[in-house]
Design a protein around this motif. Structure first.
Motif, PDB file in Angstrom:
ATOM      1  N   GLY A 295      -1.397 -13.176  12.920  1.00 42.34           N
ATOM      2  CA  GLY A 295      -1.768 -12.085  13.820  1.00 42.34           C
ATOM      3  C   GLY A 295      -2.494 -10.973  13.088  1.00 42.34           C
ATOM      4  N   SER A 296      -3.054 -10.053  13.872  1.00 41.75           N
ATOM      5  CA  SER A 296      -3.752  -8.930  13.280  1.00 41.75           C
ATOM      6  C   SER A 296      -2.765  -8.085  12.471  1.00 41.75           C
ATOM      7  CB  SER A 296      -4.369  -8.100  14.413  1.00 41.75           C
ATOM      8  OG  SER A 296      -5.322  -7.245  13.883  1.00 41.75           O
ATOM      9  N   GLY A 297      -3.160  -7.741  11.263  1.00 36.14           N
ATOM     10  CA  GLY A 297      -2.279  -6.930  10.421  1.00 36.14           C
ATOM     11  C   GLY A 297      -1.254  -7.746   9.653  1.00 36.14           C
ATOM     12  N   SER A 298      -1.328  -9.069   9.728  1.00 41.31           N
ATOM     13  CA  SER A 298      -0.312  -9.891   9.053  1.00 41.31           C
ATOM     14  C   SER A 298      -0.560  -9.998   7.550  1.00 41.31           C
ATOM     15  CB  SER A 298      -0.249 -11.287   9.681  1.00 41.31           C
ATOM     16  OG  SER A 298      -1.502 -11.921   9.587  1.00 41.31           O
ATOM     17  N   GLY A 299      -1.726  -9.535   7.085  1.00 37.94           N
ATOM     18  CA  GLY A 299      -1.966  -9.498   5.643  1.00 37.94           C
ATOM     19  C   GLY A 299      -3.011 -10.485   5.145  1.00 37.94           C
ATOM     20  N   LYS A 300      -3.748 -11.090   6.048  1.00 38.61           N
ATOM     21  CA  LYS A 300      -4.716 -12.130   5.656  1.00 38.61           C
ATOM     22  C   LYS A 300      -5.787 -11.572   4.721  1.00 38.61           C
ATOM     23  CE  LYS A 300      -5.853 -12.892   9.967  1.00 38.61           C
ATOM     24  NZ  LYS A 300      -5.009 -11.861  10.625  1.00 38.61           N
ATOM     25  N   THR A 301      -6.414 -10.474   5.151  1.00 37.03           N
ATOM     26  CA  THR A 301      -7.484  -9.896   4.330  1.00 37.03           C
ATOM     27  C   THR A 301      -6.932  -9.390   3.006  1.00 37.03           C
ATOM     28  OG1 THR A 301      -8.841  -9.341   6.242  1.00 37.03           O
ATOM     29  CG2 THR A 301      -9.252  -8.087   4.243  1.00 37.03           C
ATOM     30  N   THR A 302      -5.746  -8.777   3.052  1.00 35.16           N
ATOM     31  CA  THR A 302      -5.141  -8.267   1.819  1.00 35.16           C
ATOM     32  C   THR A 302      -4.880  -9.421   0.847  1.00 35.16           C
ATOM     33  OG1 THR A 302      -4.121  -6.534   3.136  1.00 35.16           O
ATOM     34  CG2 THR A 302      -3.254  -6.854   0.924  1.00 35.16           C
TER      35      THR A 302
ATOM     36  N   ARG B 244      -4.213   3.773  14.189  1.00 39.98           N
ATOM     37  CA  ARG B 244      -4.638   4.107  12.832  1.00 39.98           C
ATOM     38  C   ARG B 244      -5.680   3.086  12.355  1.00 39.98           C
ATOM     39  NH1 ARG B 244      -3.212   3.585   7.661  1.00 39.98           N
ATOM     40  NH2 ARG B 244      -1.872   1.811   8.050  1.00 39.98           N
ATOM     41  N   ARG B 245      -5.419   1.819  12.696  1.00 36.75           N
ATOM     42  CA  ARG B 245      -6.362   0.770  12.280  1.00 36.75           C
ATOM     43  C   ARG B 245      -7.695   0.920  13.004  1.00 36.75           C
ATOM     44  NH1 ARG B 245      -4.679  -3.836   9.816  1.00 36.75           N
ATOM     45  NH2 ARG B 245      -5.798  -5.242  11.182  1.00 36.75           N
TER      46      ARG B 245
ATOM     47  N   GLU C  20       0.334   2.369  14.497  1.00 41.67           N
ATOM     48  CA  GLU C  20      -0.369   1.550  13.506  1.00 41.67           C
ATOM     49  C   GLU C  20      -1.706   1.047  14.074  1.00 41.67           C
ATOM     50  OE1 GLU C  20      -1.091  -1.280  10.372  1.00 41.67           O
ATOM     51  OE2 GLU C  20      -0.134   0.679  10.541  1.00 41.67           O
TER      52      GLU C  20
ATOM     53  N   GLN D 132     -14.924  -9.950   5.818  1.00 41.89           N
ATOM     54  CA  GLN D 132     -14.720  -9.846   7.266  1.00 41.89           C
ATOM     55  C   GLN D 132     -15.782  -8.949   7.901  1.00 41.89           C
ATOM     56  OE1 GLN D 132     -10.763  -8.526   8.219  1.00 41.89           O
ATOM     57  NE2 GLN D 132     -10.991  -8.986  10.391  1.00 41.89           N
TER      58      GLN D 132
ATOM     59  N   VAL E 216       3.070  -5.000   2.394  1.00 41.92           N
ATOM     60  CA  VAL E 216       2.320  -5.823   3.351  1.00 41.92           C
ATOM     61  C   VAL E 216       2.296  -7.305   2.960  1.00 41.92           C
ATOM     62  CG1 VAL E 216       0.879  -3.947   4.200  1.00 41.92           C
ATOM     63  CG2 VAL E 216       0.082  -5.284   2.292  1.00 41.92           C
TER      64      VAL E 216
ATOM     65  N   HIS F 138      -8.870 -16.478  13.109  1.00 34.86           N
ATOM     66  CA  HIS F 138      -7.966 -16.290  14.239  1.00 34.86           C
ATOM     67  C   HIS F 138      -8.069 -17.486  15.177  1.00 34.86           C
ATOM     68  CE1 HIS F 138      -7.742 -11.823  13.729  1.00 34.86           C
ATOM     69  NE2 HIS F 138      -6.575 -12.053  14.281  1.00 34.86           N
TER      70      HIS F 138
ATOM     71  N   PHE G 112       0.891  -1.158   0.000  1.00 30.17           N
ATOM     72  CA  PHE G 112       0.000   0.000   0.000  1.00 30.17           C
ATOM     73  C   PHE G 112       0.929   1.207   0.000  1.00 30.17           C
ATOM     74  CE2 PHE G 112      -2.962  -3.002   2.114  1.00 30.17           C
ATOM     75  CZ  PHE G 112      -4.075  -2.801   1.320  1.00 30.17           C
TER      76      PHE G 112
ATOM     77  N   ARG H 211       4.298   1.117   1.876  1.00 34.65           N
ATOM     78  CA  ARG H 211       4.275   0.116   2.925  1.00 34.65           C
ATOM     79  C   ARG H 211       3.999  -1.271   2.344  1.00 34.65           C
ATOM     80  NH1 ARG H 211       2.943  -0.073   8.339  1.00 34.65           N
ATOM     81  NH2 ARG H 211       1.982  -2.058   8.864  1.00 34.65           N
TER      82      ARG H 211
HETATM   83  N1  LIG Z   1      -6.417   0.217   2.459  1.00 35.84           N
HETATM   84  C1  LIG Z   1      -5.246   0.166   3.108  1.00 35.84           C
HETATM   85  N2  LIG Z   1      -4.341   1.163   2.999  1.00 35.84           N
HETATM   86  C2  LIG Z   1      -3.156   1.103   3.646  1.00 35.84           C
HETATM   87  N3  LIG Z   1      -2.777   0.074   4.423  1.00 35.84           N
HETATM   88  C3  LIG Z   1      -3.628  -0.950   4.577  1.00 35.84           C
HETATM   89  C4  LIG Z   1      -4.910  -0.971   3.932  1.00 35.84           C
HETATM   90  N4  LIG Z   1      -5.555  -2.123   4.267  1.00 35.84           N
HETATM   91  C5  LIG Z   1      -4.718  -2.783   5.069  1.00 35.84           C
HETATM   92  N5  LIG Z   1      -3.564  -2.087   5.260  1.00 35.84           N
HETATM   93  C6  LIG Z   1      -2.405  -2.512   6.054  1.00 35.84           C
HETATM   94  O1  LIG Z   1      -1.944  -3.742   5.533  1.00 35.84           O
HETATM   95  C7  LIG Z   1      -1.564  -4.624   6.589  1.00 35.84           C
HETATM   96  C8  LIG Z   1      -2.324  -5.921   6.444  1.00 35.84           C
HETATM   97  O2  LIG Z   1      -3.712  -5.678   6.699  1.00 35.84           O
HETATM   98  P1  LIG Z   1      -4.809  -6.800   6.612  1.00 35.84           P
HETATM   99  O3  LIG Z   1      -6.116  -6.137   6.806  1.00 35.84           O
HETATM  100  O4  LIG Z   1      -4.571  -7.580   5.387  1.00 35.84           O
HETATM  101  O5  LIG Z   1      -4.426  -7.680   7.879  1.00 35.84           O
HETATM  102  P2  LIG Z   1      -5.236  -8.896   8.548  1.00 35.84           P
HETATM  103  O6  LIG Z   1      -4.232  -9.983   8.742  1.00 35.84           O
HETATM  104  O7  LIG Z   1      -6.449  -9.193   7.775  1.00 35.84           O
HETATM  105  O8  LIG Z   1      -5.605  -8.281   9.974  1.00 35.84           O
HETATM  106  P3  LIG Z   1      -6.891  -8.583  10.928  1.00 35.84           P
HETATM  107  O9  LIG Z   1      -6.576  -9.893  11.595  1.00 35.84           O
HETATM  108  O10 LIG Z   1      -6.868  -7.449  11.893  1.00 35.84           O
HETATM  109  O11 LIG Z   1      -8.108  -8.609  10.080  1.00 35.84           O
HETATM  110  C9  LIG Z   1      -1.826  -3.886   7.872  1.00 35.84           C
HETATM  111  O12 LIG Z   1      -0.620  -3.317   8.293  1.00 35.84           O
HETATM  112  C10 LIG Z   1      -2.793  -2.798   7.472  1.00 35.84           C
HETATM  113  O13 LIG Z   1      -2.670  -1.666   8.280  1.00 35.84           O
END
Ligand SMILES: Nc1ncnc2c1ncn2[C@@H]1O[C@H](COP(=O)(O)OP(=O)(O)OP(=O)(O)O)[C@@H](O)[C@H]1O
Ligand SMILES: [Mg+2]
Length: 280
Positions: free
Chosen positions: A57-64, A275-276, A272, A107, A38, A218, A33, A36
């Protein structure tokens, strides 16, 4: 069979998995992003009829990662193949065709509060097909029944419990009879009994409809129960992607820490985190 005793009785052997067709192939995917990064060098595959649970973990990139798999991120040529199609090589129409063959429950993909449950389930049919109203009703009702929601279609989402809402989102994800279903945190926020019933539903769907399922979760207990294989992401990299037993018995300390949620793995960056929380 008592619901809470149900578990993945159809877990395939390593040989069986290797012999199956790949329905998802990710090859060295990186993603940032802005400045940054990810996702780092992600390679994995999902096989036909398999349940793959993605943890981390949270923020590890699963949703991305999931968003890349379902075509919600700009496709990069040669990086993600879905049902043998390189998503980065498709035109808009071809991408839409592919999207008709997958189902997604996001999610935070709540139901539309102004539509009845049945109307919510019918949305993909309305958006992606020209089916007649009656046919859409029949298809939606069938999927509500599969998700143990028969007779609840006329209710508004606000009238449903948390578990029912999740099941309605799953009904919506499967309404097009997809070959591939993606579920992001289906059991978050549910109590253990309801979340266990949801696990049973996921197993039932896979077994009855012969679909491949990618579940982001999780919940380690749920992952061990439903997964054929588990992929663990750690700060955007794959830590391990293997059969449940291999993950469970992994000698890798970080894998064990993540599985057992030892504090070492929760390196939260406070800025971070805030911000989330603020949602930006
Ligand atoms: N639209 C965005 N713009 C900038 N950074 C983003 C965006 N979406 C996610 N991120 C960043 O990308 C990283 C991965 O986020 P992601 O949502 O994929 O994590 P996750 O593993 O699904 O977390 P969670 O368990 O909290 O759902 C995080 O650091 C997040 O802050
Ligand atoms: Mg997420």
């Amino acid at each position: 069979m008592a619901t809470d005793l149900m578990s993945n009785g159809n877990r395939p052997s390593a040989e069986d998995i290797a012999a199956r067709r790949k329905v998802i192939e990710v090859d060295r995917l990186d993603f940032a992003f802005g400045a940054r990064q990810v996702l780092f060098d992600i390679s994995l595959d999902v096989r036909e009829g398999e349940i793959m649970v993605v943890m981390g973990g949270s923020g590890s990139g699963k949703t991305t990662l999931l968003r890349h798999l379902v075509g919600l991120m700009p496709p990069q040529p040669g990086k993600v193949k879905l049902l043998d199609k390189d998503m980065g090589a498709l035109n808009r129409r071809q991408l839409l065709d592919l999207k008709r063959r997958i189902g997604v429950a996001f999610q935070f993909g709540a139901l539309f509060s102004s539509l009845t449950v049945a109307e919510n389930v019918k949305l993909p049919l309305r958006e992606l097909t020209d089916l007649e109203e009656r046919t859409m009703d029949i298809m939606a009702n069938m999927k509500l029944e599969v998700c143990n929601l028969s007779g609840f279609g006329h209710l508004m989402p606000a009238d449903l419990s948390g578990g029912m809402m999740k099941r309605a989102s799953i009904a919506r994800a499967i309404v097009m009879d997809p070959k591939l279903v993606f579920l992001d945190e289906p059991s978050s926020g549910l109590d253990p009994a309801v979340s266990s019933a949801l696990d049973d539903l996921i197993l039932k769907l896979r077994d009855a409809m012969d679909i491949s399922v990618v579940v982001v979760s999780h919940d380690i207990e749920s992952a061990f129960k439903i997964a054929d294989r588990i992929t663990i992401l750690d700060k955007g990299r794959i830590l391990i992607s293997d059969r449940v037993d291999a993950v469970r018995n992994s000698p890798n300390e970080r894998v064990q820490n993540l599985l057992h949620r030892r504090s070492e793995q929760i390196d939260v960056d406070p800025t971070e985190y805030l911000r989330r929380l603020a949602g930006d």
